[in-house]
Write a protein that holds these residues in place. Structure first.
Motif, PDB file in Angstrom:
ATOM      1  N   PHE A 280       0.834  -1.203   0.000  1.00 32.87           N
ATOM      2  CA  PHE A 280       0.000   0.000   0.000  1.00 32.87           C
ATOM      3  C   PHE A 280       0.871   1.256   0.000  1.00 32.87           C
ATOM      4  N   HIS A 281       1.920   1.233   0.824  1.00 32.48           N
ATOM      5  CA  HIS A 281       2.802   2.396   0.885  1.00 32.48           C
ATOM      6  C   HIS A 281       3.497   2.626  -0.454  1.00 32.48           C
ATOM      7  N   HIS A 282       3.902   1.549  -1.105  1.00 32.86           N
ATOM      8  CA  HIS A 282       4.534   1.683  -2.418  1.00 32.86           C
ATOM      9  C   HIS A 282       3.558   2.329  -3.419  1.00 32.86           C
ATOM     10  N   MET A 283       2.279   1.996  -3.290  1.00 37.53           N
ATOM     11  CA  MET A 283       1.276   2.502  -4.222  1.00 37.53           C
ATOM     12  C   MET A 283       1.088   4.018  -4.095  1.00 37.53           C
ATOM     13  N   ILE A 284       1.223   4.547  -2.852  1.00 38.69           N
ATOM     14  CA  ILE A 284       0.968   5.980  -2.640  1.00 38.69           C
ATOM     15  C   ILE A 284       2.240   6.754  -2.295  1.00 38.69           C
ATOM     16  N   SER A 285       3.390   6.110  -2.349  1.00 38.10           N
ATOM     17  CA  SER A 285       4.630   6.726  -1.864  1.00 38.10           C
ATOM     18  C   SER A 285       5.060   7.963  -2.665  1.00 38.10           C
ATOM     19  N   LYS A 286       4.561   8.103  -3.899  1.00 37.71           N
ATOM     20  CA  LYS A 286       4.934   9.257  -4.711  1.00 37.71           C
ATOM     21  C   LYS A 286       3.990  10.446  -4.515  1.00 37.71           C
ATOM     22  N   SER A 287       3.085  10.333  -3.548  1.00 37.12           N
ATOM     23  CA  SER A 287       2.080  11.379  -3.329  1.00 37.12           C
ATOM     24  C   SER A 287       2.650  12.484  -2.449  1.00 37.12           C
ATOM     25  N   ALA A 288       3.566  13.247  -2.988  1.00 37.77           N
ATOM     26  CA  ALA A 288       4.241  14.288  -2.204  1.00 37.77           C
ATOM     27  C   ALA A 288       3.307  15.426  -1.820  1.00 37.77           C
ATOM     28  N   ARG A 289       2.127  15.507  -2.446  1.00 28.52           N
ATOM     29  CA  ARG A 289       1.180  16.575  -2.143  1.00 28.52           C
ATOM     30  C   ARG A 289       0.158  16.161  -1.080  1.00 28.52           C
TER      31      ARG A 289
END
Length: 419
Positions: A280-289
């Motif tokens: 799950f973290h890998h899926m959203i890890s690029k969500s810097a905003r």
């Protein structure tokens, strides 16, 4: 009052909405009756507004609705919501829809008809912008004929429809931006329950109470996705990275894929969900905003898994509202609070316990230290009515520890919410 333009009176009557109130108000004088007939644009028949509807026979109710609608011209919004009516005859329903179809922009209808009628056929190719349909059957959708060029919002609840017809219906709505699918009875063409929906204009999708093997949603403009009370083997979102809000509540899913482009995510709200943290973290890890992150009542698929707060701090530097509630274990707590990470932008922190114990107090204290700009702390808990002496003692100790702790954080507002 006598100097009010008749168009203004029509707007006043439209704000009343409820058909009974409109009829009573229109009896004020001849001018108000004229406004009702010529300038009323909103009419609602809802059993919640007037419970007497439930005591009227169905045939009499059909007559009342028919007479009321046929005294108006230019109706733009029509709502017929009768929770206790099993079904209407097809003929009056067809008459209501045909009479209003050229001007109607909003339709909310939740009563079965006998025999079943194709409501889409009566409303298509007109000005309809929002359709809310419940407890009906949709069959034989023909996008080339039943087309909704102006429809922007579509809500289907407890509707029987095939996966193919639902896909074709969405294709027939080239401007639809909001889609709500609630407890649908979906007929599948093959043994594998796979449904694929495509909409380049869709911005907001809510899927609730649906069970499927595989659900694919292709929506290049999607900004908000909510999944609730669903059982899915596979859910895939195919888009172009426009998703801003993701909400998942009480969903059973084996494979969840929201695509690689999650850069624009601002809200992630996950509750009552079995989670594989690493995936799950890998899926959203690029969500810097990301500004709001909620994991509430989640269960980890692996007992060894836990939320890596250092990774949360590193990946979500703009995070302002953090909400966490899950089963705490001592080794997990030590790992969770290790490192020198800081949640510098978090101003609201919500924490909830599954079982109250000393670990929860340590968890609260540890996270407070790492939120230097915190303004508000909300503590959620469950307190049983029949409390044992040990539970009372533990609750008393927790309260005392929080009182002592908050003396160090006088600038932080504290709230307690107990169930």
């Amino acid at each position: 009052m006598e100097h009010l333009p008749v168009e203004v009176i029509g707007n006043i009557l439209s704000c009343l909405g409820a058909a009974r109130d409109v009829v009573i108000a229109s009896a004020t004088c001849r001018k108000w009756r004229e406004a009702w007939r010529s300038h009323l644009h909103t009419l609602s028949f809802n059993s919640k507004h007037w419970p007497v509807y439930d005591d009227i026979s169905t045939s009499r109710l059909e007559i009342i609705i028919t007479q009321t609608i046929f005294q108006t011209t230019g109706l733009q919004s029509l709502s017929i919501v009768m929770d206790e009516v099993d079904e209407f005859s097809a003929a009056p329903v067809i008459a209501w829809l045909m009479y209003t179809r050229e001007t109607l922009r909003y339709l909310n209808y939740n009563v079965r008809t006998n025999p079943n009628i194709n409501i889409l056929d009566k409303c298509s190719r007109q000005k309809l912008e929002e359709l809310v349909l419940a407890y009906n059957t949709i069959t034989g959708v023909e996008p080339s004929y039943q087309r909704f060029p102006c429809l922007r919002s579509l809500s289907l609840s407890h509707v029987s429809i095939s996966a193919l017809d639902l896909s074709l219906l969405l294709t027939a709505c080239p401007k639809v931006e909001v889609l709500s699918l609630i407890s649908l009875d979906i007929a599948m063409a093959d043994a594998q329950a796979t449904m694929e929906l495509i909409s380049p204009s869709l911005k907001d999708a809510c899927v609730q109470g649906i069970s499927l093997d595989k659900f694919i949603l292709e929506a290049d403009s999607l900004e908000k996705l909510q999944l609730k009370d669903c059982t899915l083997d596979v859910f895939e979102l195919v888009g172009k990275g426009t998703l801003r809000i993701l909400k998942i509540n009480d969903v059973s899913v084996i494979h969840l894929d929201i695509g690689e482009s999650t850069d624009n995510l601002e809200v992630v709200d996950v509750s009552n969900f079995t989670i594989m943290w690493a995936k799950f973290h890998h899926m959203i890890s690029k969500s810097a905003r990301l500004r709001r992150f909620r994991l509430w009542g989640v269960v980890f698929d692996d007992d060894e898994e836990l939320v890596d707060m250092e990774a949360v701090s590193a990946c979500f530097p703009l995070l302002r509202h953090l909400s966490l509630s899950y089963d705490l274990r001592e080794e997990a707590l030590q790992y969770c609070l290790q490192g020198s990470f800081q949640l510098v932008n978090v101003v609201v922190l919500e924490l909830g316990w599954v079982v109250i114990n000393d670990l929860f107090s340590h968890w609260v204290a540890g996270l407070l230290e790492r939120c230097p700009n915190l303004r508000k702390l909300v503590i959620h808990g469950v307190v049983s009515e029949a409390k044992s002496p040990e539970e009372c003692h533990m609750l008393a100790n927790f309260t005392a520890s929080i009182v002592r702790l908050m003396r160090k954080y006088l600038h932080v507002e504290v709230e307690f919410e107990y169930e």
